[in-house]
Scaffold this motif. Sequence first.
Motif, short mmCIF file in Angstrom:
data_model
loop_
_atom_site.label_atom_id
_atom_site.label_comp_id
_atom_site.label_asym_id
_atom_site.label_seq_id
_atom_site.Cartn_x
_atom_site.Cartn_y
_atom_site.Cartn_z
N MET A 275 12.38 -17.97 -36.07
CA MET A 275 11.77 -19.28 -35.79
C MET A 275 10.51 -19.45 -36.65
O MET A 275 9.83 -18.49 -36.97
CB MET A 275 11.33 -19.34 -34.33
N CYS A 276 10.20 -20.70 -36.94
CA CYS A 276 8.97 -21.01 -37.67
C CYS A 276 7.78 -20.51 -36.85
O CYS A 276 7.74 -20.70 -35.63
CB CYS A 276 8.81 -22.51 -37.82
N ALA B 209 20.45 -15.34 -13.06
CA ALA B 209 19.83 -15.55 -11.74
C ALA B 209 19.00 -16.82 -11.84
O ALA B 209 18.13 -16.92 -12.71
CB ALA B 209 18.94 -14.37 -11.40
N THR B 210 19.30 -17.79 -11.01
CA THR B 210 18.60 -19.09 -11.09
C THR B 210 17.68 -19.26 -9.90
O THR B 210 18.13 -19.19 -8.74
CB THR B 210 19.62 -20.25 -11.12
N SER C 17 7.93 -19.58 -15.24
CA SER C 17 7.99 -19.75 -16.71
C SER C 17 9.35 -20.34 -17.07
O SER C 17 10.08 -19.79 -17.88
CB SER C 17 7.83 -18.40 -17.42
N GLY C 18 9.67 -21.45 -16.46
CA GLY C 18 10.99 -22.06 -16.68
C GLY C 18 11.03 -23.03 -17.84
O GLY C 18 12.06 -23.62 -18.12
N ILE D 72 11.43 -26.81 -10.70
CA ILE D 72 11.26 -25.76 -9.66
C ILE D 72 10.09 -26.12 -8.74
O ILE D 72 10.19 -26.01 -7.51
CB ILE D 72 11.04 -24.37 -10.33
N LEU E 230 12.40 -32.05 -32.44
CA LEU E 230 12.35 -30.65 -32.91
C LEU E 230 12.34 -29.69 -31.71
O LEU E 230 12.06 -28.52 -31.85
CB LEU E 230 11.13 -30.41 -33.78
N TYR E 231 12.60 -30.21 -30.54
CA TYR E 231 12.71 -29.41 -29.30
C TYR E 231 11.40 -28.70 -28.96
O TYR E 231 11.36 -27.48 -28.81
CB TYR E 231 13.84 -28.38 -29.41
N ASP F 32 3.90 -21.31 -19.45
CA ASP F 32 4.86 -21.72 -20.48
C ASP F 32 4.33 -22.97 -21.18
O ASP F 32 3.18 -23.37 -20.97
CB ASP F 32 6.27 -21.93 -19.90
N ALA F 33 5.19 -23.61 -21.98
CA ALA F 33 4.75 -24.78 -22.76
C ALA F 33 4.32 -25.94 -21.86
O ALA F 33 3.61 -26.85 -22.32
CB ALA F 33 5.89 -25.24 -23.67
N THR G 84 6.03 -24.91 -31.48
CA THR G 84 5.37 -24.50 -30.24
C THR G 84 5.64 -23.06 -29.78
O THR G 84 5.07 -22.62 -28.78
CB THR G 84 5.77 -25.48 -29.12
N ALA H 188 4.91 -19.95 -31.16
CA ALA H 188 3.75 -19.04 -31.23
C ALA H 188 2.70 -19.41 -30.17
O ALA H 188 2.19 -18.52 -29.47
CB ALA H 188 3.15 -19.04 -32.63
N CYS I 284 3.28 -20.69 -27.28
CA CYS I 284 3.79 -20.26 -25.96
C CYS I 284 3.61 -18.75 -25.77
O CYS I 284 3.29 -18.30 -24.67
CB CYS I 284 5.27 -20.60 -25.82
C1 LIG Z 1 16.93 -25.32 -31.02
C2 LIG Z 1 15.45 -24.99 -30.95
C3 LIG Z 1 14.80 -24.55 -32.08
C4 LIG Z 1 13.45 -24.23 -32.02
N1 LIG Z 1 12.83 -23.76 -33.15
C5 LIG Z 1 11.54 -23.42 -33.09
C6 LIG Z 1 10.89 -22.84 -34.22
O1 LIG Z 1 11.49 -22.60 -35.27
N2 LIG Z 1 9.57 -22.51 -34.12
C7 LIG Z 1 8.86 -22.75 -32.98
O2 LIG Z 1 7.66 -22.45 -32.97
N3 LIG Z 1 9.44 -23.30 -31.90
C8 LIG Z 1 10.76 -23.62 -31.92
N4 LIG Z 1 11.37 -24.15 -30.81
C9 LIG Z 1 10.53 -24.38 -29.61
C10 LIG Z 1 10.32 -23.10 -28.82
O3 LIG Z 1 11.54 -22.42 -28.65
C11 LIG Z 1 9.74 -23.47 -27.45
O4 LIG Z 1 8.52 -24.15 -27.61
C12 LIG Z 1 9.48 -22.26 -26.57
O5 LIG Z 1 10.61 -21.41 -26.45
C13 LIG Z 1 9.08 -22.72 -25.18
O6 LIG Z 1 8.81 -21.59 -24.41
P1 LIG Z 1 8.76 -21.72 -22.83
O7 LIG Z 1 8.43 -20.37 -22.33
O8 LIG Z 1 7.93 -22.86 -22.44
O9 LIG Z 1 10.25 -22.11 -22.38
P2 LIG Z 1 11.67 -21.43 -22.73
O10 LIG Z 1 11.60 -20.62 -23.98
O11 LIG Z 1 12.64 -22.57 -22.65
O12 LIG Z 1 11.89 -20.44 -21.53
C14 LIG Z 1 12.23 -20.87 -20.24
C15 LIG Z 1 13.17 -19.86 -19.63
O13 LIG Z 1 13.32 -20.11 -18.24
C16 LIG Z 1 14.68 -20.00 -17.90
N5 LIG Z 1 14.87 -20.86 -16.69
C17 LIG Z 1 14.78 -22.19 -16.58
N6 LIG Z 1 14.98 -22.57 -15.31
C18 LIG Z 1 15.21 -21.45 -14.60
C19 LIG Z 1 15.51 -21.20 -13.23
N7 LIG Z 1 15.59 -22.19 -12.33
N8 LIG Z 1 15.71 -19.91 -12.84
C20 LIG Z 1 15.64 -18.90 -13.74
N9 LIG Z 1 15.35 -19.08 -15.05
C21 LIG Z 1 15.14 -20.34 -15.46
C22 LIG Z 1 15.41 -20.51 -19.12
O14 LIG Z 1 16.74 -20.05 -19.12
C23 LIG Z 1 14.57 -19.93 -20.23
O15 LIG Z 1 14.98 -18.62 -20.54
C24 LIG Z 1 12.73 -24.43 -30.82
C25 LIG Z 1 13.40 -24.86 -29.67
C26 LIG Z 1 14.74 -25.12 -29.74
C27 LIG Z 1 15.45 -25.57 -28.48
#
Ligand SMILES: Cc1cc2nc3c(=O)[nH]c(=O)nc-3n(C[C@H](O)[C@H](O)[C@H](O)COP(=O)(O)OP(=O)(O)OC[C@H]3O[C@@H](n4cnc5c(N)ncnc54)[C@H](O)[C@@H]3O)c2cc1C
Length: 455
Positions: A1-2, A125-126, A160-161, A169, A388-389, A423-424, A435, A437, A439
Amino acid sequence: MCFTRGSSADYDSWAKAGCAGWSWTELLPFFLKTENCKCPKLVGSEFHNTGGPLTITHRGTQLSDAFVDAGVELGFKRVDVNSGNIIGFGDFPMTIDEDGLRSSVARAYIHPAMERSNLTVLCNATVTKINIEDKKVVGVSFRTKKGDKFVKVNKEAIVSGGSINSPQILMLSGIGPKKHLQQFGIDCIADLPVGKNLQDHMSVQVKVSVKEGSEVNTGENFPSGTNGVEGTAFFKTGLEEPDNDAPDMQIHFTGEFYPFGPDAPDILVYKDPKYFPLMSFDTTREERMRKEGIVLYSTFLHPKSIGSVKLRSKDPFDPPIVDPNYLENPYDVKALIQGIRLAKKITETKAMAPFECKINCLKMPDSTHDEWSDENLEEVVRHYAWTLYHPSGTCKMGAAEDKTAVVDPQLRVLGIQGLRVVDASIMPKVTSGNTNAPCIMIGEKAADMIKNDRQ
Ligand SMILES: Cc1cc2nc3c(=O)[nH]c(=O)nc-3n(C[C@H](O)[C@H](O)[C@H](O)COP(=O)(O)OP(=O)(O)OC[C@H]3O[C@@H](n4cnc5c(N)ncnc54)[C@H](O)[C@@H]3O)c2cc1C
């Protein structure tokens, strides 16, 4: 990832808005802690570290070098895009290790800790609910293939969902806007603006064909874990308030094989079936992939169009309603048009001249407007901009008295004991850049705060 941390100004503005402890200077140690930098140009810099869990590398080409030179020719600085001071052009490091594999958080953090006696990892596990009694977390309910389970919480639970599921949640657990929870018969334990403030980054691809034989990512000559981005640029459109030092536009550079050619459409994302015939679907994959090109992803960083996440029902397996509200504010469209215009300027520089850049037709098939008119570019943006998600902000961090905040600067859910969100979703305002790095830094910072609390 970037891999980019965003601008120092992002974090300084969080701190200024009441998030004590979240200024760039206070966060840099956590960014450094995550990193195992293997980019020769960066090792030894005060902004990089070796020995951390997350390996970053960079793979570029003559084309991506020329992209950075093009920025310098246009009057921008050559920058390290992780130095905080990021307006300019630079190489884009990736979270990829020296074996070419993705340095994901699972590989970097969880796999090495799997043997710890105080860690249990459950997959599939959800989480269905955080159980709260007298405003204190007492347990977490979750479902696995083996049925519904409950785990008792002695100290605290950490949600951290991500920006879509963390608010879901919390709301299912009685933390959220009272009226919205009442609609589903959920008792409101803490009336907080959960699910509001959803922000994301919209992007428009400007595709450019380049001279045959130019080195691009063929899918074989680059590390398998890459997403192909080699360089990036951060700049200010000039539309935003002058007192904000962060860039508001980012261009990602990739060099790839794409459906290029003089009549090829510019766009890969198809929203309207009536345009399918123009999308080279009648050609074979081999024909479509034959031409070397670059893609400049113009990405707006500070959206004024703010969305929301709401419950669809009381069922935790029913996906929440995500309304990203993309491009609702015309300002965001205007900014994306500026990004497209900068992309054009890049292709016209002397630095890029050896590659004979030709921008693919950037026009809606039935548009009567001139290709480079604001009217045409607005149509292009409205039709083809994509995410860009980077969803962020739905459990916003703020000072305890901030009515728009869900968590305090220690990431504790306001009014509830024993519950943090990490999380984010806690970002008050999405960072200026990708986003991931940020996170990971949020995770490191949270770990530190939790350890300090328990001492
Ligand atoms: C296709 C794609 C490409 C990307 N490319 C880049 C990139 O190149 N560079 C970059 O900096 N960012 C990139 N991003 C963004 C980056 O991935 C996110 O900003 C980051 O992962 C967010 O982290 P987070 O911890 O907030 O959430 P997430 O990484 O989404 O983690 C949340 C976790 O919680 C779990 N979860 C959710 N609900 C439940 C529940 N009820 N019970 C149990 N578990 C649950 C999910 O399965 C997941 O594993 C990309 C995102 C996507 C989708």
